[in-house]
Design an enzyme around this catalytic site. Structure first.
Site, short mmCIF file in Angstrom:
data_model
loop_
_atom_site.label_atom_id
_atom_site.label_comp_id
_atom_site.label_asym_id
_atom_site.label_seq_id
_atom_site.Cartn_x
_atom_site.Cartn_y
_atom_site.Cartn_z
N HIS A 142 -3.55 -5.56 1.38
CA HIS A 142 -2.88 -5.73 2.67
C HIS A 142 -2.83 -7.20 3.08
O HIS A 142 -3.73 -7.66 3.79
CB HIS A 142 -3.62 -4.95 3.76
CG HIS A 142 -3.45 -3.47 3.66
ND1 HIS A 142 -2.42 -2.80 4.27
CD2 HIS A 142 -4.18 -2.53 3.03
CE1 HIS A 142 -2.51 -1.50 4.02
NE2 HIS A 142 -3.58 -1.31 3.26
N CYS A 161 0.84 -1.20 0.00
CA CYS A 161 0.00 0.00 0.00
C CYS A 161 0.88 1.25 0.00
O CYS A 161 1.54 1.53 -0.97
CB CYS A 161 -0.95 -0.05 1.20
SG CYS A 161 -2.33 1.08 1.07
N GLU A 202 -1.12 -8.48 5.36
CA GLU A 202 -0.99 -8.59 6.82
C GLU A 202 -2.33 -8.52 7.53
O GLU A 202 -2.44 -8.83 8.70
CB GLU A 202 -0.03 -7.51 7.35
CG GLU A 202 -0.61 -6.11 7.51
CD GLU A 202 -0.78 -5.35 6.19
OE1 GLU A 202 -0.56 -5.96 5.12
OE2 GLU A 202 -1.16 -4.15 6.24
#
Ligand SMILES: Nc1ncnc2c1ncn2[C@@H]1O[C@H](COP(=O)(O)OP(=O)(O)O)[C@@H](O)[C@H]1O
Ligand SMILES: [Mg+2]
Lengths: 91, 233, 724, 91
Positions: free
Chosen positions: B203, B86, B205
């Site tokens: 994302h 990002c 994560e």
């Protein structure tokens, strides 16, 4: 003192979502004569120098390094000599 | 594998990345401040998501001048693994470690939602072990993720198989309705010529546990672990 | 003969009687700066002079309460040695003139209230009210506010996980923008903003001070020329980036033992922050305004003391700790001014270099605020029967789902980052949000609720309904309600009907919270929401948090499995007054709002928690605006499962059955073999259970009259925001 | 056809977080002569009219209604007559 205006615009080949959104909003308000909108940025710098050439060179260099991204943007600089405003005049 | 997570002023995915790598995967991690210059002990460097320097001027524009970015450039040059997520992707582009730029989303709105990604190549360090055409479900969260590159650059990315992920339908179809931000050719992630630097808008994560909606993000982190193990052998 | 002219007094919003009181307290005339300081601290905003007596009636104690009202935010124990810190606040007026920045700085303010307490913000919720979307200006306000909330929260890195939005004529030109923030901190690190030791150092950190938000446009004419009004920005530009740095710095400072207090600057800026900090600790404070970093030249002491520039913090440290504190500010590239010290005398002393500009007793400034009890007058009300036709239930349902008040909020919440921090288990879209408490297996459920139509019809019952609905939303996730925060948005309290609304509403809030055993630990009051003589509908907003000890016991709101039996819990009455269906039908707002039976509500919620925790139900969704058919449609759409029900039957009219908004009702779904368990628990609690139908198929089918494919339902429900 | 540039700037009294962050970044790059930075917007409109007065009035009205918020922003307009570009020439 110089005031340097750096106008940063998207290159013509890059499409501009913000410009198109604003255009639609203007049409919705009845401004149908608007054919196109492009959004850009203005960065107005106050430079502590009385040397026009120096101001120009410095601004050019800042624009190249940081203020514009040459992958997508163009920039244009205009300079105006400033009367040092009262507040910053030194005794 | 030792991972460094770079923290610029305004970064916020740093803790989420540490959670994914350390708490979920059990890998050692450390935070790397924006003024640090030494990445010697690291195998993987993550530039996480967030709003470095408030995203003022342009996303990533100011962060790329921080001292740590010189170290990251050297680290990448030496073949270290670099993952930009990002805002981290935006920083990598500003730093010219990856080509192109990310424009404002076509909708001009921020988008936070789950998307499907099609895996386009499996040779980079972050996709080894994936299947070509595999579909991953990951969240996005950005206002400026609209990938742009000029035609010549696109051509290079295409012919060198450097387009890593594309937005797709859950069935794996790259289609306009599956493209959340107007990215050229549905591009969600690209890598450098060597395949050791990856930038992507979604994302991973945030997708490491069923409790939070899915765990496809682990596929990507595990691929990096595998690549490093393979390199070590 | 007072020095201050009537005009001066108007500009600081003090009455002549209040002025005389000040002279009495000081035993002298105040100077301009001192008068300004009194005006600020005795204002409605800081001094709560109209609402203080009313608020005293709210229950605020209890086993779980670690901090009740009075600090920057309230705090409750959530187990595992952790505390949840939370509060809700309004930013209505700034949002009306600059929606993006007004809303953004509102979010900024509430975040600061939470991290000031040492807690890391983990969630934002936003409760919004606008005039009808058909009017372009309302649309502009709506879009700007939503963008501003996302703009600030997204950049800061705190997820926006819930909230509510409604539309009514009563909010045209006067939108309601309330933001709630929740944070988490270990008990031992919960920080109170009080300075108890003389000699401690006061630092001002963060943004430079500008002429922001200073009231009294031409006041103190000695110091200001006629252009000063033009020099004052009406609205500020929020700086979420700076706020993020401030937050991280404060959380690190909070680990230092030499840091004794952290206090954000809000209304009345430095004046209020410094005074309250010192006063809470029974000390005084001396400030030198000359040291304060400024954004502009030529600012007077008055302007510096009363500036409301955002993104600033006061930090009080032991002299020995200053260097350690500064090391933290340096790491975040924040500059800190050493602006003063804590003093033994309980006074606020303001210097400008050598000159003493103000010297006031804190007790007079803070404890002596003259309270007001304006006249109250109840409107004349008659119990009107509201009877409405229901000709085509299918069309009616589709029309209801398209209503701006009911349609899917996804176009809004997908512009908010609701996942950052990796704890969002149930995000926006269901009944309450559910967040994992990091490092534990427990969860926090969060919601805001308020129904302006019920409170318009009856502020007492309407406010009770809001508390009951908030608790029900929490319970539907499987969590147990824990504590309440609230924002009281009302019109001009000097109007007897408005003050009556406020009084009734607070009474309803107090009674309902007492009945549920819920403490009110924080809140905010926003009065004078009056535009060109029109007052907003009474708008109390309830924020509530709940605790789920074991996240594995959570409950979703959508239907989960084909074949599950759908049951309606609770009783349906002939209640259409104030309903969305009444508005769809164009009926005037009259009658009595749905009855709130707090005892029945408590029994329902207790029993529902029991069946959720024993695993008897697979989903639970509370019925609120739109009633039963809308609730069924929502649960079907949330869960992507169809519904097959025989025709609805009951003792009430077809319209009330389909769209009435009787309170205390929940839709659950359960596997067939668990239905007897549900019935048993409900029977024991005296809660009526009606088996309505089964989950299955790709249609919503209710009797012969309603048969709609889910994709058609979704199309109606997910229609675009700008469809009026 | 006219091109109207609308430059929208924050009023001088309003704080400009973006400007101050850019200023710090420029200082960090060594451009310490920069005394101040203010960030603004450029909206470049293409208007389908050949009447300068009309273009001016229209732009003024768009700026007031949509492009700037007078509570915190000022705007300035400049107009240039355009050669109609090929793509919009009508047969
Ligand atoms: N302003 C908002 N911000 C974030 N989420 C919102 C907002 N408004 C509504 N939502 C979410 O949309 C869902 C539906 O809202 P609403 O119809 O008000 O629900 P309810 O009647 O259960 O309170 C809730 O999950 C709520 O959190
Ligand atoms: Mg609900």
């Amino acid at each position: 003192m110089y005031q340097a205006d750096v106008i940063v615009t998207l290159k013509p080949v890059v499409n501009d979502p913000q410009g198109s959104t604003i255009k639609s909003a203007l049409h919705a308000l009845g401004f149908t004569a608007v054919e196109d909108v492009r959004a850009g940025k203005l960065l107005r710098l106050t430079l502590d120098t009385d040397d026009r050439a120096e101001a120009a060179a410095m601004t050019e260099s800042m624009a190249r390094q940081l203020l514009a991204n040459s992958v997508i943007e163009d920039f244009k600089i205009s300079l105006v000599a400033l009367e040092a405003p009262a507040r910053s005049r030194r005794a | 594998m030792k991972t460094g997570i770079v923290v610029f002023p305004g970064t916020w995915s740093d803790r989420d990345c540490a959670y994914a790598l350390h708490d979920v995967l059990g890998e050692p991690v450390r935070y790397v401040g924006h003024r640090e210059r030494d990445l010697g002990d690291l195998d993987l460097v993550i530039l996480p998501g967030g709003f470095s320097y408030g995203d003022y001027l342009r996303c990533g524009a100011i962060a790329r001048f921080t001292p740590v970015m010189e170290a990251v450039a050297r680290f990448a040059q030496d073949g270290g693994l670099v993952l930009g997520i990002c805002n981290g992707f935006q920083v990598l582009q500003e730093a010219r470690l990856l080509p192109g730029a990310l424009l404002r989303n076509a909708s001009c709105e921020f988008r936070c939602e789950w998307v499907s990604l099609r895996v386009e190549q499996t040779w980079s360090a972050f996709t080894q072990g994936m299947r070509p055409g595999q579909v991953l479900s990951l969240p996005i969260s950005h206002g400026e993720g609209n990938f742009y590159a000029d035609p010549a650059t696109l051509e290079v990315l295409q012919t060198n198989d450097r387009i890593v992920f594309r937005y797709a339908t859950p069935q794996g179809q790259v289609a306009p309705q599956a493209n959340p931000n107007g990215s050229t050719a549905g591009i969600a992630g690209i890598c450098n010529a060597r395949g050791n630097v990856l930038g992507l808008m979604p994302h991973p994560e945030r997708a490491c546990e069923a409790l939070l909606g899915g765990s496809d993000g682990l596929v990507l982190f595990r691929a990096a672990v595998m690549a490093l193990q393979a390199a070590a052998v | 003969m007072p020095l201050a002219s009537a005009r001066d007094l108007r500009e600081v919003s003090l009455t002549e009687a209040e002025y005389r009181r000040i002279v009495e307290l000081l035993e002298r005339e105040p100077n301009d700066l001192e008068l300004g300081i009194f005006g600020a601290l005795w204002s409605e905003h800081c001094g709560y002079k109209t609402s203080k007596r009313l608020l005293a009636a709210l229950p605020s104690g209890g086993r779980a309460v670690l901090q009740g009202p009075g600090e920057n935010a309230g705090a409750v124990d959530i187990g595992n040695g952790l505390a949840a810190v939370f509060k809700i606040e309004s930013h209505n007026h700034p949002s009306a003139i600059e929606p993006y920045q007004g809303a953004a700085t509102g979010v900024g303010g509430i975040l600061r209230d939470v991290f000031t307490m040492g807690a890391r913000p983990i969630a934002i919720l936003d409760s919004l009210r606008f005039g009808p979307l058909g009017i372009p200006h309302n649309r502009y306000l709506f879009q700007g506010v939503v963008a501003g909330i996302g703009g600030y929260g997204n950049c800061f890195g705190c997820p926006t996980v819930g909230g509510e939005i409604s539309f009514d004529e009563g909010y045209s030109d006067n939108p309601i923008v309330n933001a709630m923030c929740v944070g988490i901190v270990p008990h031992g690190r919960l920080r109170r903003a009080r300075a108890e030791q003389a000699g401690d150092i006061v630092l001002l950190v963060g943004a430079a001070t500008g002429r922001d938000g200073i009231h009294g446009a031409t006041f103190a004419s000695v110091e200001m020329d006629s252009t000063s009004a033009a020099r004052r920005p009406a609205v500020q530009v929020g700086n979420p980036f700076l706020e993020k740095l401030l937050c991280e710095a404060c959380l690190q400072l909070n680990e230092l033992d030499d840091v004794v207090a952290i206090q954000d600057l809000g209304a009345a800026g430095l004046t209020s922050a410094a005074s309250e900090l010192a006063h809470r600790g029974g000390r005084g404070v001396e400030i030198d305004v000359a040291v304060v970093s400024r954004r502009e030249r030529g600012m007077s002491a008055y302007e510096v003391m009363l500036s409301e520039s955002q993104e600033r913090m006061l930090v009080v440290v032991r002299p020995d700790g200053e260097a350690r504190a500064r090391a933290i500010f340096d790491a975040f590239e924040l500059h800190a001014d050493r602006i003063g010290t804590i003093t033994p005398q309980q006074r606020l002393r303001v210097r400008e270099g050598r000159a003493l500009r103000a010297d006031l007793p804190l007790r007079a400034l803070i404890d002596a605020v003259p309270l007001r009890t304006p006249a109250a007058m109840a409107p004349v009300r008659r119990a009107v029967e509201v009877a409405l036709p229901l000709d085509d239930p299918e069309d009616a349902l589709l029309a209801m789902l398209r209503r701006p008040n009911l349609r899917s909020r996804r176009p809004v919440y997908r512009t908010y980052d609701h996942q950052v921090q990796n704890n969002t288990v149930l995000g926006p879209g269901g009944d309450a949000a559910l967040l994992r408490v990091a490092g534990t297996s427990s969860g926090l459920a969060l919601t805001t609720d308020g129904n302006p139509w019920y409170t318009s019809l009856d502020p007492y019952a309407g406010t009770q309904a809001a508390v009951a609905e908030a608790a029900r939303n929490i319970v539907c996730t499987g969590a147990r309600p824990l504590a309440v925060t609230n924002c009281l948005n009302f019109g001009n309290p000097e109007r007897p009907q408005v003050f009556w609304q406020l009084r009734e509403s607070v009474r309803g809030l107090a009674d309902a919270c007492r009945a549920f055993g819920l403490p009110v630990v924080s809140g905010n009051v926003s009065l004078y929401n009056e535009t060109s003589g029109r007052n907003i509908p009474p708008t109390p907003v309830i924020g509530m948090i709940g605790l789920l000890e074991d996240l594995d016991r959570r409950c979703p709101s959508g239907f989960q499995e084909d074949g599950d039996v759908i049951c309606l819990l609770g009783e349906t009455r002939e209640e259409l007054a104030g309903s969305e269906y009444a508005r769809l039908q164009g009926a005037p707002l009259q009658g009595l709002p749905p009855r709130v039976d707090l005892d029945a509500e408590r029994r329902l919620q207790g029993a529902l928690l029991e069946v959720i925790h024993e695993g008897s139900v697979r989903s639970a969704h509370d019925l609120a605006e739109g009633g039963l058919l809308v609730g069924l449609a929502e649960a079907a759409l949330f869960g992507r499962h169809g519904v097959r029900c025989p025709a609805l039957t009951g003792q009430v009219s077809a319209a009330a059955l389909a769209f009435g908004e009787s309170q205390g009702r929940v839709l659950v779904s359960a596997p067939p073999r668990r239905v007897p368990d549900v019935q048993k628990v409900m029977a024991a609690a005296g809660v009526p259970v009606h088996a309505l139908g089964v989950v299955g198929g790709d249609e919503l089918q209710v009797g012969p009259a309603v048969r709609i494919r889910l994709d058609r339902l979704r199309e109606a429900w997910e229609c675009a925001w700008d469809t009026p």
